[in-house]
Each structure stands twice: as C-alpha cells, then as structure tokens.
Design an enzyme around this catalytic site. Sequence first.
Site, PDB file in Angstrom:
ATOM      1  N   ALA A 184       0.868  -1.166   0.000  1.00 25.35           N
ATOM      2  CA  ALA A 184       0.000   0.000   0.000  1.00 25.35           C
ATOM      3  C   ALA A 184       0.913   1.226   0.000  1.00 25.35           C
ATOM      4  O   ALA A 184       2.069   1.146   0.427  1.00 25.35           O
ATOM      5  CB  ALA A 184      -0.896  -0.017   1.229  1.00 25.35           C
ATOM      6  N   GLY A 229       0.647  -4.797   0.947  1.00 23.91           N
ATOM      7  CA  GLY A 229      -0.532  -4.826   0.090  1.00 23.91           C
ATOM      8  C   GLY A 229      -0.273  -5.492  -1.253  1.00 23.91           C
ATOM      9  O   GLY A 229      -1.202  -6.023  -1.873  1.00 23.91           O
ATOM     10  N   GLU A 276      -0.737  -9.014  -0.613  1.00 24.16           N
ATOM     11  CA  GLU A 276      -2.177  -9.202  -0.368  1.00 24.16           C
ATOM     12  C   GLU A 276      -2.959  -9.180  -1.675  1.00 24.16           C
ATOM     13  O   GLU A 276      -3.876  -9.976  -1.884  1.00 24.16           O
ATOM     14  CB  GLU A 276      -2.674  -8.114   0.589  1.00 24.16           C
ATOM     15  CG  GLU A 276      -2.030  -8.252   1.964  1.00 24.16           C
ATOM     16  CD  GLU A 276      -2.418  -7.129   2.919  1.00 24.16           C
ATOM     17  OE1 GLU A 276      -1.981  -5.985   2.668  1.00 24.16           O
ATOM     18  OE2 GLU A 276      -3.135  -7.384   3.888  1.00 24.16           O
ATOM     19  N   GLU A 280       4.580  -5.072   7.181  1.00 21.79           N
ATOM     20  CA  GLU A 280       3.881  -3.957   7.846  1.00 21.79           C
ATOM     21  C   GLU A 280       4.372  -3.727   9.269  1.00 21.79           C
ATOM     22  O   GLU A 280       4.406  -2.599   9.751  1.00 21.79           O
ATOM     23  CB  GLU A 280       2.363  -4.220   7.863  1.00 21.79           C
ATOM     24  CG  GLU A 280       1.683  -4.097   6.515  1.00 21.79           C
ATOM     25  CD  GLU A 280       1.650  -5.398   5.729  1.00 21.79           C
ATOM     26  OE1 GLU A 280       2.410  -6.333   6.063  1.00 21.79           O
ATOM     27  OE2 GLU A 280       0.869  -5.477   4.770  1.00 21.79           O
TER      28      GLU A 280
HETATM   29  C1  HXC Z   1       5.104   4.336  -1.258  1.00 20.81           C
HETATM   30  C2  HXC Z   1       7.024   3.346  -2.005  1.00 20.81           C
HETATM   31  C3  HXC Z   1       6.660   2.119  -1.438  1.00 20.81           C
HETATM   32  C4  HXC Z   1       5.407   2.056  -0.769  1.00 20.81           C
HETATM   33  C5  HXC Z   1       8.566   1.863  -2.393  1.00 20.81           C
HETATM   34  N1  HXC Z   1       8.225   3.157  -2.573  1.00 20.81           N
HETATM   35  N2  HXC Z   1       7.650   1.226  -1.694  1.00 20.81           N
HETATM   36  N3  HXC Z   1       6.245   4.442  -1.901  1.00 20.81           N
HETATM   37  N4  HXC Z   1       4.681   3.190  -0.691  1.00 20.81           N
HETATM   38  N5  HXC Z   1       4.938   0.926  -0.230  1.00 20.81           N
HETATM   39  C6  HXC Z   1       8.957   4.197  -3.277  1.00 20.81           C
HETATM   40  C7  HXC Z   1      10.168   4.658  -2.475  1.00 20.81           C
HETATM   41  O1  HXC Z   1       9.769   5.605  -1.510  1.00 20.81           O
HETATM   42  C8  HXC Z   1      11.019   5.249  -3.556  1.00 20.81           C
HETATM   43  O2  HXC Z   1      10.524   6.536  -3.875  1.00 20.81           O
HETATM   44  C9  HXC Z   1      10.756   4.342  -4.750  1.00 20.81           C
HETATM   45  O3  HXC Z   1       9.520   3.699  -4.474  1.00 20.81           O
HETATM   46  C10 HXC Z   1      11.827   3.275  -4.921  1.00 20.81           C
HETATM   47  O4  HXC Z   1      11.965   2.579  -3.704  1.00 20.81           O
HETATM   48  P1  HXC Z   1      13.382   2.347  -2.991  1.00 20.81           P
HETATM   49  O5  HXC Z   1      13.104   2.076  -1.567  1.00 20.81           O
HETATM   50  O6  HXC Z   1      14.326   3.438  -3.313  1.00 20.81           O
HETATM   51  O7  HXC Z   1      13.861   1.026  -3.747  1.00 20.81           O
HETATM   52  P2  HXC Z   1      14.842  -0.127  -3.182  1.00 20.81           P
HETATM   53  O8  HXC Z   1      15.965   0.478  -2.404  1.00 20.81           O
HETATM   54  O9  HXC Z   1      15.148  -0.984  -4.352  1.00 20.81           O
HETATM   55  O10 HXC Z   1      13.942  -0.961  -2.129  1.00 20.81           O
HETATM   56  C11 HXC Z   1      12.821  -1.669  -2.566  1.00 20.81           C
HETATM   57  C12 HXC Z   1      11.951  -2.073  -1.365  1.00 20.81           C
HETATM   58  C13 HXC Z   1      11.616  -0.835  -0.512  1.00 20.81           C
HETATM   59  C14 HXC Z   1      12.682  -3.119  -0.496  1.00 20.81           C
HETATM   60  C15 HXC Z   1      10.684  -2.740  -1.914  1.00 20.81           C
HETATM   61  O11 HXC Z   1      11.086   0.163  -1.374  1.00 20.81           O
HETATM   62  C16 HXC Z   1      10.618  -1.051   0.554  1.00 20.81           C
HETATM   63  O12 HXC Z   1      10.922  -1.637   1.605  1.00 20.81           O
HETATM   64  N6  HXC Z   1       9.392  -0.568   0.340  1.00 20.81           N
HETATM   65  C17 HXC Z   1       8.332  -0.616   1.350  1.00 20.81           C
HETATM   66  C18 HXC Z   1       7.810  -2.016   1.496  1.00 20.81           C
HETATM   67  C19 HXC Z   1       6.730  -2.050   2.533  1.00 20.81           C
HETATM   68  O13 HXC Z   1       6.944  -1.748   3.708  1.00 20.81           O
HETATM   69  N7  HXC Z   1       5.531  -2.401   2.120  1.00 20.81           N
HETATM   70  C20 HXC Z   1       4.395  -2.506   3.024  1.00 20.81           C
HETATM   71  C21 HXC Z   1       3.675  -1.193   2.966  1.00 20.81           C
HETATM   72  S1  HXC Z   1       2.421  -1.146   4.152  1.00 20.81           S
HETATM   73  P3  HXC Z   1      11.486   7.831  -3.915  1.00 20.81           P
HETATM   74  O14 HXC Z   1      10.534   8.951  -4.128  1.00 20.81           O
HETATM   75  O15 HXC Z   1      12.231   7.838  -2.624  1.00 20.81           O
HETATM   76  O16 HXC Z   1      12.378   7.528  -5.079  1.00 20.81           O
HETATM   77  C22 HXC Z   1       1.169  -1.995   3.464  1.00 20.81           C
HETATM   78  C23 HXC Z   1      -0.028  -2.050   4.353  1.00 20.81           C
HETATM   79  C24 HXC Z   1      -1.066  -2.871   3.753  1.00 20.81           C
HETATM   80  O17 HXC Z   1       1.239  -2.492   2.401  1.00 20.81           O
HETATM   81  C25 HXC Z   1      -2.179  -3.001   4.705  1.00 20.81           C
HETATM   82  C26 HXC Z   1      -3.048  -1.873   4.690  1.00 20.81           C
HETATM   83  C27 HXC Z   1      -3.716  -1.758   3.411  1.00 20.81           C
END
Ligand code: HXC
Length: 257
Positions: free
Chosen positions: A65, A108, A111, A131
């Site tokens: 998400a 998400g 999911e 998360e």
């Molecule tokens: C918003 C995101 C994002 C996310 C990545 N980005 N994941 N933006 N929401 N979930 C954005 C980053 O901010 C970044 O933007 C760009 O995408 C590239 O990501 P990087 O982190 O620079 O890439 P990398 O170093 O290759 O790492 C990849 C990654 C990491 C390991 C996937 O991005 C990451 O850990 N992302 C979050 C994963 C996560 O926690 N997902 C769960 C979300 S909570 P900029 O602008 O900086 O370039 C969720 C809740 C669901 O899903 C339940 C409720 C609905």
Amino acid sequence: MTYETILVEQRGRVTLVTLNRPKALNALNAQVLADLNAAMAAFDADAGQGCAVVTGSEKAFAAGADIKEMQAMGFADMYGTNHFAGWEVFARTRKPVIAAVAGYALGGGCELAMMCDFILAADSAKFGQPEIKLAVTPGMGGSQRLAHAVGKAKAMEMCLTGRMMDAEEAERAGLVARIVPAADLLDDAMKTAATIAGMAPLAVLANKEMVNAAFEMPLAQGVQFERRLFNGIFGSEDQKEGMAAFVEKRAGDWKGR
Ligand code: HXC
C-alpha cells in the site's frame, strides 16, 4: 478505456492488467484501487473475456500500500471511511484472475497477489508482509489469506518478523502455483490464462466458486455447495456440448449457457 495507474490490454479472451506506477514500485494508492476495480468490472461484464492476468514490473509486482498516502492518516480516516473496503470488491471478481509476480510483492502487494485466484511467480519473486516494521499490520486480508495459504507457523513468522520469502520457499509453502523463469513469466501467464479462457464459461465460474468455498465453509457444507453447482451445470447447453465433443473426438464449441 485508459486508466491513470494501470495499463489494460485485451489479447483474445484474456485481459492483461499491468500495474504502472514505476517510480513508486507500483505502490497501491486509492487511484490504483479505483482503476483496478473499474478494469475488473469491465472484464467481468465482457462476455468476450474469460480470464485476466494482473502483473507488475520486473522489479516489483507491488511494494505495498502507498506509505506516503497513509502516513498522515488517522483512525477516523481509516475506520470512518472504511478506506480499504474497495479491496473486497476486487477480491469478488467473478471470473478467474491470475497474479503474475516478478520482484517484490510486499504488504498490500502480497495481499493483492493473494486476492487473485492463483499466483505464478518468476524466480525473482519475493513475498512478504513487512507492515510490522512500520508499526502497523496487514489490512487487505494478508494475515488471513497468508495463514490459509502457508499455515500458521510460516504466516505468523512472516507477519511478526516482516522477512521476505523467495519464490522457491513460496512454492514449497503452497503460496504460489508454479515458478517460471523471469523471462518467461508473462508468456506463461498469458498462455495459462488463454487455456482457462478457452473453457466453457459457466464451468469456469463454477469451478472458481467451489474452490473458494473450501476457504469459507466447513467440509460437509462445502461438499454440498459443490454438489449443487455440479448438479446445476447439468442444466447448461455447454455440458451437453462438452460431453458430445468428447465422445465425437472434437473440440467443444461453447455457448456460455
Ligand atoms: C510508497 C514506495 C513504497 C510504498 C517503495 N516506494 N515502496 N512508496 N509506498 N509501499 C517508493 C520509495 O519511496 C522510492 O521513492 C521508490 O519507491 C523506490 O523505492 P526504494 O526504496 O528506493 O527502492 P529499493 O531500495 O530498491 O527498495 C525496494 C523495497 C523498498 C525493499 C521494496 O522500497 C521497501 O521496503 N518498500 C516498502 C515495502 C513495505 O513496507 N511495504 C508494506 C507497505 S504497508 P522515492 O521517491 O524515494 O524515489 C502496506 C499495508 C497494507 O502495504 C495493509 C493496509 C492496506
């Protein structure tokens, strides 16, 4: 029809949906949800379409998400507006949807993949529910669908540590149907979808509904549900055609009724 955050293309009887927010690793915001639900409604309503494939990029199916969208939200924004309720609409798509996953399917993203009917994974796929690292929990069904798919031990470990699972582990655990070399993922998914889309449409709906019933009902009730659908399908023209085609050693010509 064009959408802001997804690309939608029909190839024969298969609808290909590609998540298209490359700069955010296909993070799922409200617009993605609206676009996906509009595309799925059109897909379900189109008698010319029999199966859909949802995919992302080489690097990410979807990295979760959209954290930036959720960051400032509070309880009233989430609970008061039932912010994620639209995902249940996606999950209720009636025709089959295959998730073709390469790269990250996190939060998400994992999911969403699990809301599809089955997952085909590239060897590069990585699944996780991270998360907890953000001090939150899955919110689109992940804790439930992951536990159903891989059992309590692995689901609990994944949710509590936030660690990722690679494609091999995901296949061993039963999360994905098959692993495909990354370069072949889309071809394989489209061929698999075309096979499904070539089946008699009512039988496709009924098969999907009854397998899903196994996750909603106790066994005896599920078997009854299956039997009723099985009996019902004998009222279709395509059942007569399917069995006649077998006996006459030819391909069936489906009417969808
Ligand atoms: C918003 C995101 C994002 C996310 C990545 N980005 N994941 N933006 N929401 N979930 C954005 C980053 O901010 C970044 O933007 C760009 O995408 C590239 O990501 P990087 O982190 O620079 O890439 P990398 O170093 O290759 O790492 C990849 C990654 C990491 C390991 C996937 O991005 C990451 O850990 N992302 C979050 C994963 C996560 O926690 N997902 C769960 C979300 S909570 P900029 O602008 O900086 O370039 C969720 C809740 C669901 O899903 C339940 C409720 C609905």
